[in-house]
Design a protein around this motif. Sequence first.
Motif, PDB file in Angstrom:
ATOM      1  N   LYS A 189       0.826  -1.199   0.000  1.00  0.00           N
ATOM      2  CA  LYS A 189       0.000   0.000   0.000  1.00  0.00           C
ATOM      3  C   LYS A 189       0.865   1.255   0.000  1.00  0.00           C
ATOM      4  N   ARG A 190       1.904   1.242   0.803  1.00  0.00           N
ATOM      5  CA  ARG A 190       2.805   2.388   0.876  1.00  0.00           C
ATOM      6  C   ARG A 190       3.449   2.661  -0.486  1.00  0.00           C
ATOM      7  N   LEU A 191       3.871   1.612  -1.154  1.00  0.00           N
ATOM      8  CA  LEU A 191       4.535   1.770  -2.439  1.00  0.00           C
ATOM      9  C   LEU A 191       3.564   2.194  -3.531  1.00  0.00           C
ATOM     10  N   MET A 192       2.368   1.631  -3.503  1.00  0.00           N
ATOM     11  CA  MET A 192       1.394   1.903  -4.559  1.00  0.00           C
ATOM     12  C   MET A 192       0.804   3.299  -4.469  1.00  0.00           C
ATOM     13  N   GLU A 193       1.094   4.005  -3.399  1.00  0.00           N
ATOM     14  CA  GLU A 193       0.648   5.400  -3.263  1.00  0.00           C
ATOM     15  C   GLU A 193       1.678   6.389  -3.808  1.00  0.00           C
ATOM     16  N   ARG A 194       2.836   5.887  -4.203  1.00  0.00           N
ATOM     17  CA  ARG A 194       3.877   6.777  -4.717  1.00  0.00           C
ATOM     18  C   ARG A 194       3.463   7.333  -6.076  1.00  0.00           C
ATOM     19  N   PRO A 195       3.663   8.626  -6.312  1.00  0.00           N
ATOM     20  CA  PRO A 195       3.288   9.221  -7.596  1.00  0.00           C
ATOM     21  C   PRO A 195       3.923   8.525  -8.795  1.00  0.00           C
ATOM     22  N   ALA A 196       5.177   8.101  -8.675  1.00  0.00           N
ATOM     23  CA  ALA A 196       5.840   7.439  -9.801  1.00  0.00           C
ATOM     24  C   ALA A 196       5.208   6.091 -10.111  1.00  0.00           C
ATOM     25  N   PHE A 197       4.816   5.358  -9.078  1.00  0.00           N
ATOM     26  CA  PHE A 197       4.133   4.083  -9.305  1.00  0.00           C
ATOM     27  C   PHE A 197       2.816   4.321 -10.033  1.00  0.00           C
ATOM     28  N   LEU A 198       2.050   5.292  -9.570  1.00  0.00           N
ATOM     29  CA  LEU A 198       0.760   5.587 -10.179  1.00  0.00           C
ATOM     30  C   LEU A 198       0.916   6.046 -11.625  1.00  0.00           C
ATOM     31  N   ALA A 199       1.941   6.851 -11.893  1.00  0.00           N
ATOM     32  CA  ALA A 199       2.186   7.320 -13.253  1.00  0.00           C
ATOM     33  C   ALA A 199       2.558   6.163 -14.174  1.00  0.00           C
ATOM     34  N   ALA A 200       3.437   5.295 -13.691  1.00  0.00           N
ATOM     35  CA  ALA A 200       3.863   4.153 -14.497  1.00  0.00           C
ATOM     36  C   ALA A 200       2.698   3.215 -14.774  1.00  0.00           C
ATOM     37  N   LYS A 201       1.896   2.969 -13.755  1.00  0.00           N
ATOM     38  CA  LYS A 201       0.754   2.071 -13.929  1.00  0.00           C
ATOM     39  C   LYS A 201      -0.240   2.643 -14.929  1.00  0.00           C
ATOM     40  N   ALA A 202      -0.465   3.939 -14.877  1.00  0.00           N
ATOM     41  CA  ALA A 202      -1.398   4.571 -15.805  1.00  0.00           C
ATOM     42  C   ALA A 202      -0.925   4.416 -17.244  1.00  0.00           C
ATOM     43  N   ILE A 203       0.365   4.578 -17.466  1.00  0.00           N
ATOM     44  CA  ILE A 203       0.910   4.425 -18.815  1.00  0.00           C
ATOM     45  C   ILE A 203       0.708   2.998 -19.311  1.00  0.00           C
ATOM     46  N   ASP A 204       1.068   2.026 -18.482  1.00  0.00           N
ATOM     47  CA  ASP A 204       0.939   0.635 -18.915  1.00  0.00           C
ATOM     48  C   ASP A 204      -0.508   0.206 -19.051  1.00  0.00           C
ATOM     49  N   ASP A 205      -1.385   0.729 -18.208  1.00  0.00           N
ATOM     50  CA  ASP A 205      -2.804   0.419 -18.345  1.00  0.00           C
ATOM     51  C   ASP A 205      -3.344   0.932 -19.678  1.00  0.00           C
ATOM     52  N   ARG A 206      -3.002   2.172 -20.036  1.00  0.00           N
ATOM     53  CA  ARG A 206      -3.457   2.732 -21.307  1.00  0.00           C
ATOM     54  C   ARG A 206      -2.874   1.955 -22.486  1.00  0.00           C
ATOM     55  N   LEU A 207      -1.616   1.621 -22.368  1.00  0.00           N
ATOM     56  CA  LEU A 207      -0.949   0.881 -23.439  1.00  0.00           C
ATOM     57  C   LEU A 207      -1.548  -0.504 -23.604  1.00  0.00           C
ATOM     58  N   GLY A 208      -1.814  -1.169 -22.477  1.00  0.00           N
ATOM     59  CA  GLY A 208      -2.425  -2.487 -22.534  1.00  0.00           C
ATOM     60  C   GLY A 208      -3.804  -2.443 -23.161  1.00  0.00           C
ATOM     61  N   GLU A 209      -4.581  -1.425 -22.827  1.00  0.00           N
ATOM     62  CA  GLU A 209      -5.924  -1.289 -23.396  1.00  0.00           C
ATOM     63  C   GLU A 209      -5.844  -1.034 -24.889  1.00  0.00           C
ATOM     64  N   ALA A 210      -4.878  -0.218 -25.316  1.00  0.00           N
ATOM     65  CA  ALA A 210      -4.718   0.066 -26.741  1.00  0.00           C
ATOM     66  C   ALA A 210      -4.329  -1.191 -27.518  1.00  0.00           C
ATOM     67  N   LEU A 211      -3.436  -1.993 -26.970  1.00  0.00           N
ATOM     68  CA  LEU A 211      -3.036  -3.237 -27.635  1.00  0.00           C
ATOM     69  C   LEU A 211      -4.198  -4.222 -27.702  1.00  0.00           C
ATOM     70  N   LYS A 212      -4.963  -4.271 -26.622  1.00  0.00           N
ATOM     71  CA  LYS A 212      -6.127  -5.163 -26.591  1.00  0.00           C
ATOM     72  C   LYS A 212      -7.147  -4.754 -27.647  1.00  0.00           C
TER      73      LYS A 212
END
Length: 217
Positions: A189-212
């Motif tokens: 939980k502590r790590l997943m609240e970090r801005p860099a984690f959230l930014a990275a996850k958002a990029i990969d989520d968008r990319l994954g959705e686009a590939l799908k």
Amino acid sequence: MPLVEDNKCDLVLYTNPWSRGQIVRWMLEETGVAYRQVVLNYGEQMKTPAYLAINPMGKVPTLVHEGKVVTECPAICAYLADTFPEAALAPPFYDRAAYYRWLFFAAGPLEAAIVNRLLKVEVDEDQQKMVGYGSYDKAVAVLADAVSSAPYLLGEQFTAADVYVGSHVIWGMQFESLPKRPEFERYAKRLMERPAFLAAKAIDDRLGEALKNAAQA
């Protein structure tokens, strides 16, 4: 956002949104430096002669920086921490005992224990001395103790070791290769609240959705 589309950018991440490239992207976002990405689909794109010349394993992630190639997630995390010291993602050279310890514990004994368990490889008591992790339960207990003694593995300082070890914890619980122990849940939980984690996850989520969507078109 560090991710750029500039073809002249000399820091390049070869990745796939459904791969361990997520670890490296998180690390890149923590550094705050500009990088560009090359997205490869599983299968033929990772086995082309051009890519195999960069990474003969034909896997992602791979980092290329000023023509230098780095593979393997813990190595990439350590390389980025050293190359961009202004991000303060590694302790001073004279104080790296715990830093190296947990990076390589996760890359060696912990990962071997998890993979063998997933593959249903049974290690009996007599064989435990032959494997670096001894037993899965022992490796898990050591990890739980490491992440519960302080906010981060090195105490108050967040480092590249937390990116790599934390990724094991986060995705281990998600895919049930690690138990949902309270120590792991608090650390994740502590790590997943970090801005860099959230930014990275958002990029990969968008990319994954686009590939799908592209695959379904």
